[in-house]
Scaffold this motif. Structure first.
Motif, mmCIF file in Angstrom:
data_model
loop_
_atom_site.group_PDB
_atom_site.id
_atom_site.type_symbol
_atom_site.label_atom_id
_atom_site.label_comp_id
_atom_site.label_asym_id
_atom_site.label_seq_id
_atom_site.Cartn_x
_atom_site.Cartn_y
_atom_site.Cartn_z
ATOM 1 N N UNK A 33 25.070 -14.826 -63.225
ATOM 2 C CA UNK A 33 24.230 -15.568 -64.165
ATOM 3 C C UNK A 33 22.915 -14.828 -64.374
ATOM 4 N N UNK A 34 22.377 -14.249 -63.322
ATOM 5 C CA UNK A 34 21.077 -13.582 -63.395
ATOM 6 C C UNK A 34 21.141 -12.266 -64.165
ATOM 7 N N UNK A 35 22.313 -11.673 -64.269
ATOM 8 C CA UNK A 35 22.402 -10.346 -64.879
ATOM 9 C C UNK A 35 23.131 -10.345 -66.220
ATOM 10 N N UNK A 36 23.312 -11.528 -66.805
ATOM 11 C CA UNK A 36 23.971 -11.586 -68.111
ATOM 12 C C UNK A 36 23.144 -10.854 -69.148
ATOM 13 N N UNK A 37 21.831 -11.052 -69.123
ATOM 14 C CA UNK A 37 20.967 -10.441 -70.133
ATOM 15 C C UNK A 37 19.972 -9.449 -69.556
ATOM 16 N N UNK A 38 19.905 -9.352 -68.240
ATOM 17 C CA UNK A 38 18.962 -8.427 -67.610
ATOM 18 C C UNK A 38 19.737 -7.515 -66.675
ATOM 19 N N UNK A 39 19.603 -6.206 -66.813
ATOM 20 C CA UNK A 39 20.385 -5.303 -65.962
ATOM 21 C C UNK A 39 20.079 -5.509 -64.482
ATOM 22 N N UNK A 40 21.101 -5.364 -63.674
ATOM 23 C CA UNK A 40 20.900 -5.483 -62.240
ATOM 24 C C UNK A 40 20.244 -4.214 -61.706
ATOM 25 N N UNK A 41 19.101 -4.365 -61.058
ATOM 26 C CA UNK A 41 18.395 -3.241 -60.452
ATOM 27 C C UNK A 41 18.541 -3.230 -58.940
ATOM 28 N N UNK A 42 19.318 -4.173 -58.440
ATOM 29 C CA UNK A 42 19.498 -4.327 -57.000
ATOM 30 C C UNK A 42 20.752 -3.576 -56.568
ATOM 31 N N UNK A 43 20.544 -2.509 -55.815
ATOM 32 C CA UNK A 43 21.666 -1.670 -55.423
ATOM 33 C C UNK A 43 22.734 -2.444 -54.658
ATOM 34 N N UNK A 44 22.314 -3.445 -53.914
ATOM 35 C CA UNK A 44 23.266 -4.196 -53.094
ATOM 36 C C UNK A 44 24.241 -5.009 -53.935
ATOM 37 N N UNK A 45 23.936 -5.197 -55.208
ATOM 38 C CA UNK A 45 24.825 -5.952 -56.086
ATOM 39 C C UNK A 45 25.941 -5.095 -56.671
#
Length: 128
Positions: A102-114
């Protein structure tokens, strides 16, 4: 999803390279995509990240205005165009995929652990 990165090499400062990452086994439609790099003796860091739709891309400050992250849906491939390369860009470059949340639908994930899926890495060496 399986990822295979390619395109690294040895270049001189100021040159350009284009890295490619081919995805198989699944499409980009359900993943954020990212490029990371790891220099000798340093921690892995994010270079650029793209949302599943490709609509939003984020870059590390160190590469902004020099690197461009793009994708070709038909070829299931993402690219990292690297211009004006510097010796400090020398690293092993990895592509990775993170399942969309849900958090990365519109914002790229910058968290390597994801990022659950990783390519094998491709070496980029920039000589001065």
């Amino acid at each position: 999803v399986q990822l295979q990165a390619s395109g690294g090499g040895l270049v001189q400062a100021g040159d350009s390279l284009r890295l490619a990452c081919l995805a198989s086994g699944d499409t980009f439609g359900t993943y954020s995509m990212g490029w990371f790099r790891q220099a000798p003796g340093k921690e892995r860091e994010i270079v650029a990240a793209m949302t599943w739709s490709g609509a939003s891309i984020s870059y590390a400050d160190s590469v902004k205005d020099r690197f461009t992250f793009s994708r070709d849906k038909a070829k299931n491939t993402v690219y990292l165009q690297m211009n004006s390369l510097k010796p400090e860009d020398t690293a092993v470059y990895y592509c990775a995929a993170a399942p969309v949340t849900v958090a990365t639908i519109t914002v790229p994930s910058l968290n390597m652990s994801e990022y659950d899926y990783w390519g094998q890495g491709t070496q980029v060496t920039v000589s001065s």
